[in-house]
Motif scaffolding. Sequence first.
Motif, mmCIF file in Angstrom:
data_model
loop_
_atom_site.group_PDB
_atom_site.id
_atom_site.type_symbol
_atom_site.label_atom_id
_atom_site.label_comp_id
_atom_site.label_asym_id
_atom_site.label_seq_id
_atom_site.Cartn_x
_atom_site.Cartn_y
_atom_site.Cartn_z
ATOM 1 N N LEU A 193 -25.578 18.431 10.432
ATOM 2 C CA LEU A 193 -25.345 19.022 9.114
ATOM 3 C C LEU A 193 -26.643 19.400 8.407
ATOM 4 C CD1 LEU A 193 -22.540 16.641 7.791
ATOM 5 C CD2 LEU A 193 -22.284 18.857 8.882
ATOM 6 N N ARG A 194 -27.780 19.183 9.021
ATOM 7 C CA ARG A 194 -29.052 19.503 8.368
ATOM 8 C C ARG A 194 -29.160 21.004 8.163
ATOM 9 N NH1 ARG A 194 -34.261 16.841 10.921
ATOM 10 N NH2 ARG A 194 -35.045 17.591 8.926
ATOM 11 N N GLY A 195 -29.586 21.389 6.961
ATOM 12 C CA GLY A 195 -29.785 22.803 6.648
ATOM 13 C C GLY A 195 -28.558 23.531 6.158
ATOM 14 N N LEU A 196 -27.382 22.905 6.198
ATOM 15 C CA LEU A 196 -26.173 23.580 5.724
ATOM 16 C C LEU A 196 -26.110 23.539 4.198
ATOM 17 C CD1 LEU A 196 -23.388 22.345 8.190
ATOM 18 C CD2 LEU A 196 -24.879 24.331 8.380
ATOM 19 N N ASP A 197 -25.685 24.658 3.602
ATOM 20 C CA ASP A 197 -25.505 24.668 2.152
ATOM 21 C C ASP A 197 -24.155 24.046 1.802
ATOM 22 O OD1 ASP A 197 -23.558 26.586 2.686
ATOM 23 O OD2 ASP A 197 -24.889 28.262 2.253
ATOM 24 N N GLN A 198 -23.905 23.935 0.490
ATOM 25 C CA GLN A 198 -22.705 23.230 0.038
ATOM 26 C C GLN A 198 -21.416 23.980 0.374
ATOM 27 O OE1 GLN A 198 -22.095 20.040 -1.522
ATOM 28 N NE2 GLN A 198 -24.022 19.926 -0.398
ATOM 29 N N LEU A 199 -21.479 25.287 0.409
ATOM 30 C CA LEU A 199 -20.280 26.040 0.774
ATOM 31 C C LEU A 199 -19.892 25.763 2.223
ATOM 32 C CD1 LEU A 199 -18.124 28.102 0.055
ATOM 33 C CD2 LEU A 199 -19.738 29.919 0.684
ATOM 34 N N GLN A 200 -20.874 25.719 3.107
ATOM 35 C CA GLN A 200 -20.594 25.412 4.510
ATOM 36 C C GLN A 200 -20.102 23.979 4.689
ATOM 37 O OE1 GLN A 200 -24.576 26.494 5.763
ATOM 38 N NE2 GLN A 200 -23.804 28.270 6.897
ATOM 39 N N LYS A 240 -21.214 16.125 -5.861
ATOM 40 C CA LYS A 240 -20.325 16.029 -7.014
ATOM 41 C C LYS A 240 -20.778 17.018 -8.079
ATOM 42 C CE LYS A 240 -18.956 11.149 -6.636
ATOM 43 N NZ LYS A 240 -18.945 9.864 -7.352
ATOM 44 N N PRO A 241 -19.862 17.465 -8.957
ATOM 45 C CA PRO A 241 -18.423 17.160 -9.004
ATOM 46 C C PRO A 241 -17.667 17.898 -7.913
ATOM 47 C CG PRO A 241 -18.996 18.731 -10.731
ATOM 48 C CD PRO A 241 -20.295 18.321 -10.089
ATOM 49 N N LEU A 242 -16.600 17.278 -7.457
ATOM 50 C CA LEU A 242 -15.827 17.843 -6.369
ATOM 51 C C LEU A 242 -14.967 19.005 -6.847
ATOM 52 C CD1 LEU A 242 -14.536 14.690 -4.447
ATOM 53 C CD2 LEU A 242 -16.559 16.067 -3.970
ATOM 54 N N HIS A 243 -14.744 19.938 -5.930
ATOM 55 C CA HIS A 243 -13.793 21.019 -6.162
ATOM 56 C C HIS A 243 -12.390 20.434 -6.244
ATOM 57 C CE1 HIS A 243 -11.393 24.616 -5.072
ATOM 58 N NE2 HIS A 243 -12.329 25.262 -5.726
ATOM 59 N N ALA A 244 -11.514 21.083 -7.022
ATOM 60 C CA ALA A 244 -10.144 20.574 -7.175
ATOM 61 C C ALA A 244 -9.421 20.508 -5.838
ATOM 62 C CB ALA A 244 -9.365 21.470 -8.152
ATOM 63 N N GLY A 245 -9.643 21.494 -4.984
ATOM 64 C CA GLY A 245 -9.033 21.453 -3.665
ATOM 65 C C GLY A 245 -9.557 20.317 -2.816
ATOM 66 N N THR A 246 -10.839 19.987 -2.982
ATOM 67 C CA THR A 246 -11.420 18.863 -2.245
ATOM 68 C C THR A 246 -10.808 17.543 -2.701
ATOM 69 O OG1 THR A 246 -13.482 20.125 -2.121
ATOM 70 C CG2 THR A 246 -13.588 17.797 -1.540
ATOM 71 N N CYS A 247 -10.591 17.393 -4.007
ATOM 72 C CA CYS A 247 -9.948 16.176 -4.516
ATOM 73 C C CYS A 247 -8.544 16.022 -3.943
ATOM 74 C CB CYS A 247 -9.896 16.222 -6.046
ATOM 75 S SG CYS A 247 -11.496 16.086 -6.859
ATOM 76 N N ALA A 248 -7.794 17.122 -3.880
ATOM 77 C CA ALA A 248 -6.440 17.056 -3.338
ATOM 78 C C ALA A 248 -6.460 16.634 -1.868
ATOM 79 C CB ALA A 248 -5.744 18.409 -3.495
ATOM 80 N N LEU A 249 -7.414 17.148 -1.107
ATOM 81 C CA LEU A 249 -7.494 16.778 0.305
ATOM 82 C C LEU A 249 -7.916 15.323 0.471
ATOM 83 C CD1 LEU A 249 -9.062 20.019 1.795
ATOM 84 C CD2 LEU A 249 -6.774 19.139 2.197
#
Length: 337
Positions: A229-236, A271-280
């Motif tokens: 996971l090194r070098g990956l941005d938050q979207l990835q 953090k803060p987590l995306h709403a979809g991430t919280c649901a998952l």
Amino acid sequence: MAPEQDLDVEQEHDADEYEDEAEEAKDSSSDSEADRREFGLYQCLPVEPGEPDWDTEEPQTVEEYLRRVRYEAQQLPDVVSAAALPPAAPSSDQQTAADAPHGQQAGEASRQQHRQRRVLAGASAQHGSSYLTADPGVQDCDPGLKPSSAWTRDFLQQFARLRRHLQREQEMLSEQAGGTSSGGGGGGGSGSARLSLLAGGAAAAMAAEELAALQLDPPSDAMPELQQLRGLDQLQVRRQLHSAIRAAVEEEVVAPEAAATLYALSARIEKPLHAGTCALYRQLLRHCAAQRAALGGASANAACDPRLAHLNIMITIAGAYFGQDEELATMWDDDEE
């Protein structure tokens, strides 16, 4: 007066009344629109009408979530009578609350509010749909299968320390990449350009030294999942996390490899987590809790099951660190990070 004149006067009167009613309806519609905008009731995002898709346990899109919320709102009655609520019988704690110290009074007030919320939730559940009442929550298990409070606190502190290390490492990698790209331009051989290159080289050396000093605690330092996971941005990271959670909850048993991947991705997500991430994460929490409860009682076989450690780790991360369980969330405060 002639009958024709009477008919004309009556028609004019009816036309005036119709215009007045149309004007009142227009003013009422304008006032309603203004109220919606002023008080936040205006629907900024239209969604398709109709009953939502209840086959999915959690809404997968924002539109599906809004469709469920608006559908639930349509099912509620226009008028709710307070008399429908069951009368709350005074307890002995309430009778002696006035004689208790201030701290005990505050605690009793908090417990009383919690009881009132449960009563209101039970009353509103009578008017809700299957989506509100079918959520089983986190399945309980034998207390002997749950980790101790000391272990949970220690794990959460180690997990927070790991996240800080990884976040700082990502910042250093980004700074190095930015310094390399900015230092690639031509300097023309001037003295100021050489000084700039020397300063940039010194900063790069300091950054490389700090990066080398960032050592992970065992056993995280030997996890290949973290290195990948090194070098990956938050979207990835978020995309991979969503995919990993969906794959895990579809499996009957969470495999150790899947748990390691989820642990690494959870350490990288910010953090803060995306709403979809919280649901998952809530889905993952319920799935792992159900598997832990299926192990049985606190027998020797259940306590020695290799899946128990992975399940407790996933439950602690989702429920306590990311706050998706009301009870576990009290064991961790974001200020401690």
